[in-house]
Design a protein around this motif. Sequence first.
Motif, PDB file in Angstrom:
ATOM      1  N   PRO A 125      33.182  37.644  32.867  1.00  0.00           N
ATOM      2  CA  PRO A 125      32.719  38.990  32.519  1.00  0.00           C
ATOM      3  C   PRO A 125      33.872  39.947  32.230  1.00  0.00           C
ATOM      4  N   VAL A 146      30.008  43.295  32.678  1.00  0.00           N
ATOM      5  CA  VAL A 146      29.629  43.705  34.020  1.00  0.00           C
ATOM      6  C   VAL A 146      29.953  45.188  34.126  1.00  0.00           C
ATOM      7  N   GLU A 162      36.517  39.906  39.965  1.00  0.00           N
ATOM      8  CA  GLU A 162      35.126  40.005  39.509  1.00  0.00           C
ATOM      9  C   GLU A 162      35.022  40.034  37.994  1.00  0.00           C
ATOM     10  N   ALA A 163      36.114  40.392  37.313  1.00  0.00           N
ATOM     11  CA  ALA A 163      36.112  40.473  35.854  1.00  0.00           C
ATOM     12  C   ALA A 163      37.457  39.970  35.333  1.00  0.00           C
TER      13      ALA A 163
END
Length: 251
Positions: A125, A146, A162-163
């Motif tokens: 993402p 995201v 997370e990305a």
Amino acid sequence: MKRLLIATALVAVSGTAWAQDVVRLGTEGAYPPYNFINDAGEVAGFEREFGDELCKRAGLTCSWTTNDWDSIIPNLQSGNYDVIVAGMSITPERQEIVDFSQPYLQPTPSAYLALSKDADLMSGPVAAQTSTIQAAFVAENGMQVVEFATPEETVAAVKNGEAVAVLADSDYLKPIADESNGELVLLDKTESIGGGVGMAFRKSDKELHDKLDAAIKSMKCDGTLDAMIQKPEYFGPNSPLAWGDKGKEGC
């Protein structure tokens, strides 16, 4: 300059006219150098200085308030403030809901911030702030998006894995990369999205719109706007956001 495609919730709910005595300017307060909250708890940044100068030229008494980005247009429509001055890109979708001034900043490239130069944007993402033109661009161009409520959270998502990257205005991301001691880097790839930054008004507030639009033009004509844009603490002497001769057309 960031920002948005209109979510379905952004519906005009009020035609409240602006207060004649005090004009309330709404900003996010979380997107330096455009706008941020300083150590004294006050709105600061380029748009604070710009907005104060506009109000002076227009003969208006103005106050400042902050609002989360994802509800900044609905709360303008609800009458919580009279003008949005918040790094908002002018888009056709937004123009269906609000009126814009002439742009006071030219379009600037959006950039990707990642942990390494070889980050693969298709491998995971890509972070973007909710309801921004960057979020829409990522989703429309084959990447997984995201979304986060604040710009700080998008950068944190890259740091914690997370990305794979964050897409945002290059003016916002460059200082973050410069101050990260190599932890974060800007990719060579940039995107050209958005149509310049303007002030947003309720469609019912034509008189206020015209007053502040004339003040923007006067700042372009006498060079004050470019001088402000090019301050080192804002966008710097070589900023592509400055108007140059283009700003003096029609003066």
